[in-house]
Design a protein around this motif. Structure first.
Motif, PDB file in Angstrom:
ATOM      1  N   ARG A  27       2.982   0.629   7.805  1.00  0.00           N
ATOM      2  CA  ARG A  27       3.428  -0.753   7.774  1.00  0.00           C
ATOM      3  C   ARG A  27       3.220  -1.463   9.100  1.00  0.00           C
ATOM      4  O   ARG A  27       3.663  -2.601   9.266  1.00  0.00           O
ATOM      5  CB  ARG A  27       4.919  -0.778   7.475  1.00  0.00           C
ATOM      6  CG  ARG A  27       5.247  -0.319   6.098  1.00  0.00           C
ATOM      7  CD  ARG A  27       6.539  -0.995   5.735  1.00  0.00           C
ATOM      8  NE  ARG A  27       7.309  -0.192   4.832  1.00  0.00           N
ATOM      9  CZ  ARG A  27       8.544  -0.505   4.506  1.00  0.00           C
ATOM     10  NH1 ARG A  27       9.120  -1.544   5.045  1.00  0.00           N
ATOM     11  NH2 ARG A  27       9.192   0.237   3.651  1.00  0.00           N
ATOM     12  N   ARG A  38       0.819  -1.209   0.000  1.00  0.00           N
ATOM     13  CA  ARG A  38       0.000   0.000   0.000  1.00  0.00           C
ATOM     14  C   ARG A  38       0.852   1.259   0.000  1.00  0.00           C
ATOM     15  O   ARG A  38       0.465   2.271  -0.558  1.00  0.00           O
ATOM     16  CB  ARG A  38      -0.893   0.021   1.241  1.00  0.00           C
ATOM     17  CG  ARG A  38      -1.774  -1.192   1.395  1.00  0.00           C
ATOM     18  CD  ARG A  38      -2.771  -0.966   2.509  1.00  0.00           C
ATOM     19  NE  ARG A  38      -3.767   0.003   2.106  1.00  0.00           N
ATOM     20  CZ  ARG A  38      -4.945  -0.314   1.576  1.00  0.00           C
ATOM     21  NH1 ARG A  38      -5.258  -1.572   1.411  1.00  0.00           N
ATOM     22  NH2 ARG A  38      -5.792   0.616   1.219  1.00  0.00           N
ATOM     23  N   ASP A  39       1.994   1.197   0.669  1.00  0.00           N
ATOM     24  CA  ASP A  39       2.870   2.353   0.805  1.00  0.00           C
ATOM     25  C   ASP A  39       3.271   2.881  -0.579  1.00  0.00           C
ATOM     26  O   ASP A  39       3.914   2.173  -1.353  1.00  0.00           O
ATOM     27  CB  ASP A  39       4.101   1.915   1.610  1.00  0.00           C
ATOM     28  CG  ASP A  39       5.099   3.036   1.819  1.00  0.00           C
ATOM     29  OD1 ASP A  39       5.015   4.035   1.078  1.00  0.00           O
ATOM     30  OD2 ASP A  39       5.960   2.899   2.697  1.00  0.00           O
ATOM     31  N   PRO A  40       2.886   4.129  -0.910  1.00  0.00           N
ATOM     32  CA  PRO A  40       3.123   4.608  -2.276  1.00  0.00           C
ATOM     33  C   PRO A  40       4.599   4.658  -2.652  1.00  0.00           C
ATOM     34  O   PRO A  40       4.961   4.349  -3.790  1.00  0.00           O
ATOM     35  CB  PRO A  40       2.506   6.010  -2.283  1.00  0.00           C
ATOM     36  CG  PRO A  40       2.270   6.376  -0.854  1.00  0.00           C
ATOM     37  CD  PRO A  40       2.185   5.105  -0.067  1.00  0.00           C
ATOM     38  N   LYS A  41       5.462   5.007  -1.706  1.00  0.00           N
ATOM     39  CA  LYS A  41       6.896   5.089  -2.036  1.00  0.00           C
ATOM     40  C   LYS A  41       7.479   3.704  -2.275  1.00  0.00           C
ATOM     41  O   LYS A  41       8.251   3.491  -3.215  1.00  0.00           O
ATOM     42  CB  LYS A  41       7.652   5.761  -0.887  1.00  0.00           C
ATOM     43  CG  LYS A  41       7.617   7.255  -0.968  1.00  0.00           C
ATOM     44  CD  LYS A  41       8.612   7.850   0.000  1.00  0.00           C
ATOM     45  CE  LYS A  41       8.275   9.290   0.286  1.00  0.00           C
ATOM     46  NZ  LYS A  41       8.701   9.700   1.627  1.00  0.00           N
ATOM     47  N   LEU A  42       7.083   2.784  -1.419  1.00  0.00           N
ATOM     48  CA  LEU A  42       7.582   1.420  -1.563  1.00  0.00           C
ATOM     49  C   LEU A  42       7.090   0.817  -2.882  1.00  0.00           C
ATOM     50  O   LEU A  42       7.819   0.156  -3.611  1.00  0.00           O
ATOM     51  CB  LEU A  42       7.119   0.573  -0.372  1.00  0.00           C
ATOM     52  CG  LEU A  42       7.611  -0.869  -0.322  1.00  0.00           C
ATOM     53  CD1 LEU A  42       9.131  -0.917  -0.283  1.00  0.00           C
ATOM     54  CD2 LEU A  42       7.034  -1.600   0.883  1.00  0.00           C
ATOM     55  N   HIS A  47      -4.441   7.639   1.027  1.00  0.00           N
ATOM     56  CA  HIS A  47      -4.986   6.610   0.151  1.00  0.00           C
ATOM     57  C   HIS A  47      -4.389   5.247   0.491  1.00  0.00           C
ATOM     58  O   HIS A  47      -5.024   4.213   0.305  1.00  0.00           O
ATOM     59  CB  HIS A  47      -4.682   6.969  -1.301  1.00  0.00           C
ATOM     60  CG  HIS A  47      -5.490   6.180  -2.282  1.00  0.00           C
ATOM     61  ND1 HIS A  47      -6.841   6.322  -2.404  1.00  0.00           N
ATOM     62  CD2 HIS A  47      -5.126   5.234  -3.172  1.00  0.00           C
ATOM     63  CE1 HIS A  47      -7.286   5.502  -3.328  1.00  0.00           C
ATOM     64  NE2 HIS A  47      -6.268   4.829  -3.817  1.00  0.00           N
ATOM     65  N   ALA A  48      -3.131   5.260   0.982  1.00  0.00           N
ATOM     66  CA  ALA A  48      -2.459   4.001   1.316  1.00  0.00           C
ATOM     67  C   ALA A  48      -2.994   3.396   2.604  1.00  0.00           C
ATOM     68  O   ALA A  48      -2.756   2.232   2.888  1.00  0.00           O
ATOM     69  CB  ALA A  48      -0.954   4.229   1.427  1.00  0.00           C
ATOM     70  N   SER A  49      -3.717   4.184   3.386  1.00  0.00           N
ATOM     71  CA  SER A  49      -4.229   3.620   4.637  1.00  0.00           C
ATOM     72  C   SER A  49      -5.460   2.762   4.331  1.00  0.00           C
ATOM     73  O   SER A  49      -6.080   2.883   3.284  1.00  0.00           O
ATOM     74  CB  SER A  49      -4.574   4.729   5.618  1.00  0.00           C
ATOM     75  OG  SER A  49      -5.799   5.316   5.255  1.00  0.00           O
ATOM     76  N   GLU A  92      -1.864  10.826  -1.190  1.00  0.00           N
ATOM     77  CA  GLU A  92      -1.289   9.495  -1.438  1.00  0.00           C
ATOM     78  C   GLU A  92      -1.057   8.745  -0.136  1.00  0.00           C
ATOM     79  O   GLU A  92      -1.281   7.535  -0.065  1.00  0.00           O
ATOM     80  CB  GLU A  92       0.007   9.624  -2.236  1.00  0.00           C
ATOM     81  CG  GLU A  92      -0.290   9.758  -3.715  1.00  0.00           C
ATOM     82  CD  GLU A  92       0.954   9.768  -4.580  1.00  0.00           C
ATOM     83  OE1 GLU A  92       2.044  10.063  -4.049  1.00  0.00           O
ATOM     84  OE2 GLU A  92       0.815   9.501  -5.779  1.00  0.00           O
TER      85      GLU A  92
END
Ligand code: FAD
Lengths: 513, 313
Positions: free
Chosen positions: B74, A285-289, B218-220, B215
């Protein structure tokens, strides 16, 4: 075993206690074993398998790192003549594959031909005696025919990183795993993100204190459809062998469809790329990763990897993916080019193997004492990936342009074994002492491969892979359908070889039409 | 080569969650700064602040720890086998305590918390008051609240709290569907960014800023959004702030903050008479992104004071 051959005229460098054999095979991996079994099955017993290690298995003996497994289904990644109805998983893990290879060696009784601890340090063609003179750490051998099955992925490549030798902790290559070294609670650096890294990272991530993965190029990763094989399926395979053969054939054909995309028209790879992208998006999910894990080259240019747990492992709370590039290693840390220093207890080198500069090539010397490495200094050349001009009675298994990434190497190996066996039988049938391919045949094969490679994803996919040599030529992969390779190597292309009959002087070679 | 130390660590909590922490700077830095992020964000929300602090970290002046709150970024959720699976902000305070115990067992500490991260610090102060003044030497509370978040029905939080728990559960069950819907309107979509901007950012926010924030959010996960919403509603530490009176506190709020409007920060300042309150103009809820330099200046003041303290002790 006693040689059935008459002893040839002693040559000046012949050591008196060299063992005389008809065929010497270097290596006892899938290729060396496959060759040995082929000889045994037609009654040939005058041969040795020279193996530097203490057991058969090659790749599967050496790669014991946690998580090691094949990424082609075992029903396909196994000998066609020795199906195993008892595979425990669809993609077997290393111990099971190694057990299979050992059992197969025993079943065909080739173990007694193996000389273990025999590291081939040099092999010289003795033109006068028409013998290969093979020096090993377990004695000298004289062989009419030398077959090198020393493996393309057998010699670990150590990266050239400043300070690596000064590291105070443990450094180990994935192919030389030190099981006595306990990783629990350690801060571990994994260098490389290829096929081995992708298996070892998820296997060790849960037990280490922290894991840092140093990535140069991200891999395309698709889901792995691995599952245990049900007991009743295994029973079915045992009693209906045809079923397992049918599944094998289906897997083979299914995988061959990939060649259309890889080698013919890259458009057909798009669904595969989409699958891989969705896989990444679902798991990270992590955009950078996510960005760091997204390749910028066409899928297939480097080996397509399969894993369901690699992405979750690098996205785990104790993991970090580093793309900055390693500047140096210090006694207790790894420093990247952006000036960040990470405390490190153990370094795992998942940096692959020496592929385009095979170490065995330096050790094999043909006519006029030139080594294969010398002859290949401008790129590996061969006739049908198996023979090299200037190297009489030498055959290569898993030599140049035999590699495949999309399907089982065993298919290619079996094609080659049949070809080499046909060459040996031809020598017997025609009573030839010497069989040597021609430079013209070599050139024809080179241009055939180059022609087939044009426009393939490996050349045009926008990546630098271990498939290409330093000139950017494809000298490792077979760039077409594998059944085409099999067809081209079905029988010895006798017209491309010069044969010298027994007793005939070397100066008047008989050239076949 | 002059280098900066960095390591990642997984902090294990008693209920089996693992918190992803990034530690920048040397173990022997004289003081440690720990930053806690807000609801549906991740430690990346502090990136701008961290970038400004980088030269000082490189010079060995401080160590910086950023971490992802449970269920965010994470970091994982507690193990499903654990009995009390109920989510509260108090748990986040306990997580911060675990992090301090495991990663900063000694030495002075300054804490910074944004939004739910600020509440996390308040919960830590209520549960572990002995740390404050002794180990914890300064606190920055950014765009946050001591409680009573939903009493103002016109605030965005109040409107969201109007959803009943039954609805929430249904929504949680439908989270997979929501996930799918969410991908239909990714942060790259202008409409998505407009919504985010209106809710969270002040007048001066740049488009790049809004995109970066969108962003991260959105990742959550939808699960983080839904499970923490009632917890935020229940958060009330208005009567439990006394430990914070023992350390220097700086409070920041944007005058255009719609989630935790300035009255929440004023309420905090009333409870903490020695605290400095900064109300920042043309600024929304995403103050660490919108005004990183202001925050860094305050953090450096707190860090310096923490060290003076030590010299005095
Ligand atoms: C981790 C890993 C996973 C893989 N997975 C797959 C897969 O899923 N599917 C697939 O198709 N392929 C896979 N491969 C490729 C694999 O290498 C081939 O499939 C196959 O095992 C090669 O067999 P080989 O006999 O050619 O070489 P090897 O198995 O490497 O055997 C070579 C042997 O030669 C010996 N040798 C080398 N030099 C000397 C010397 N000088 N003197 C004496 N002995 C010597 C070595 O000790 C070794 O035993 C994988 C490779 C690796 C490393």
């Amino acid at each position: 075993m006693t040689s059935t051959l008459e002893t040839p005229a002693a040559s000046p460098d012949a050591s008196p206690d060299a063992r005389e054999v008809r065929v010497a095979i270097i290596g006892s991996g899938f290729a060396g074993l496959g060759m040995a079994i082929a000889l045994r099955r037609r009654g040939e017993t005058d041969f040795v398998v020279l193996e530097r290690a203490g057991d058969v298995g090659g790749t599967w003996r050496d790669n014991t790192y946690p998580g090691a497994a094949c990424d082609v289904q075992s029903n396909l990644y196994s000998f066609s003549f020795a199906p195993n109805p008892r595979w425990g998983r669809s993609y077997s893990e290393q111990p099971e594959i190694q057990a299979y290879l050992r059992a197969t060696a025993d079943r065909f009784d080739v173990r007694r031909h193996c000389v273990f601890g025999a590291d081939v340090t040099s092999a010289r063609w003795d033109d006068a005696a028409r013998r290969w003179h093979v020096t090993t750490t377990a004695g000298e051998f004289r062989a009419r025919v030398l077959i090198s099955a020393a493996g393309a992925l057998a010699d670990p490549a150590r990266p050239d990183i400043p300070g690596l030798d000064t590291f105070a902790g443990t450094v180990m290559h994935s192919a030389r795993w030190e099981h006595a070294h306990d990783l629990s609670g350690k801060r571990v650096a994994v260098i490389g993100t290829g096929a081995s890294a992708i298996q070892v990272v998820p296997a060790i991530q849960p037990i280490v204190d922290s894991i840092t993965v140093y990535q140069r190029t991200p891999a395309w990763v698709v889901p792995r459809t691995d599952h245990p094989v049900k007991p009743w399926t295994r029973r079915l395979y045992t009693y209906v062998p045809g079923l397992q053969r049918g599944i094998r054939a289906f897997l083979y054909l299914f995988r061959e469809f990939l060649v259309i995309g890889l080698a013919k028209n890259r458009r057909f790879l798009r669904p595969v790329a989409k699958l891989a992208r969705t896989h990444l998006h679902r798991q990270v999910r992590d955009p950078k990763l996510r960005k760091a894990l997204t390749p910028d080259y066409t899928i297939g240019c480097k080996r397509i990897l399969i894993s369901n747990d690699y992405f979750p492992a690098v996205a785990a709370p104790n993991a970090e993916l580093v793309t900055a590039g390693i500047a140096e290693v210090r006694p207790h840390s790894v420093v990247t080019r952006d000036g960040v220093e990470r405390p490190t207890d153990t370094i795992v080198l998942a940096t692959g193997f020496s592929v385009t500069d095979l170490p065995i090539a330096k050790r094999i010397r043909g006519r006029e004492g030139r080594s294969l490495a010398d002859v290949w200094s401008d790129g590996m050349v061969s006739n049908r990936s198996a023979a090299v001009a200037g190297f009489p009675n030498l055959f290569l298994l898993v030599g140049p342009n035999v590699g495949v990434g999309h399907t089982s190497m065993v298919y290619m190996i079996e094609s080659q074994v049949a070809y080499v066996d046909d060459a040996l039988r031809t020598m017997d049938a025609e009573g030839l002492d010497v069989l040597e391919t021609t430079p013209a045949a070599q050139e024809a094969w080179r241009s055939l491969v180059a022609e087939k490679s044009k426009g393939t994803v490996w050349l045009a996919g926008g990546c630098a892979s271990w498939y290409l040599d330093r000139h950017g030529h494809n000298t490792t992969l077979w760039p077409d359908f594998t059944f085409r390779f099999r067809r081209l190597t079905r029988k010895l292309d006798r017209e491309n070889y010069v044969g010298v009959p027994a007793g005939a002087p070397a100066s008047r070679p008989e050239v076949a039409a | 080569m002059h280098t900066v130390w960095r390591r990642v660590a997984a902090v294990r909590t008693p209920d089996g969650a693992q918190l992803h922490a990034v530690v920048d700077g040397s173990e022997d830095a004289p003081v440690t700064l720990v930053l806690a992020h807000g609801w549906t964000l991740a430690q990346a929300a502090w990136d701008d602040v961290a970038d400004l602090l980088a030269p000082r970290i490189a010079d060995g002046e401080l160590r910086l720890i950023r971490y992802d709150q449970r269920g965010h970024g994470r970091s994982t959720w507690p193990s499903p086998t654990h009995p009390d699976a109920e989510i509260s902000i108090d748990q986040l305070g306990a997580d911060l305590a675990s992090l301090l115990d495991q990663l900063v067992p000694t030495g002075p500490v300054v804490l910074g918390g944004h939004s739910m991260g600020g509440m996390t610090i308040m919960c830590l102060a209520a549960a572990r008051p002995e740390l404050f003044g002794d180990r914890v030497r300064g606190v920055a509370l950014v765009s946050t609240s001591a409680g009573d978040l939903t009493s103002d029905p016109r605030s965005a939080a109040g409107r969201m709290a109007a959803l009943k728990p039954g609805v929430l559960n249904a929504a949680l069950a439908g989270a997979v569907l929501v996930e799918k819907l969410r991908t239909l309107l990714p942060p790259s979509h202008p409409r998505h960014r407009r919504m985010v901007r209106e809710l969270l950012y002040g007048a001066d926010a740049s488009d790049a800023m809004v995109l970066a924030g969108a962003e991260i959010m959105h990742a959550s996960t939808v699960r983080a959004f839904i499970t923490f919403m009632p917890a935020l509603d229940e958060h009330d530490k208005r009567e439990n702030l006394s430990a914070l009176t023992r350390v220097p506190v700086e409070i920041f709020v944007g005058d255009e903050d719609k989630l935790t409007p300035p009255r929440h920060s004023r309420q905090l300042a009333d409870a903490l008479p020695d605290a400095q309150l900064h109300q920042v103009e043309r600024t929304g809820h995403m103050l660490p992104q919108e005004r990183p330099q202001l925050l860094v200046d305050a953090l450096l003041r707190l860090l310096e004071a923490a060290l003076d303290d030590r010299a005095a002790a």
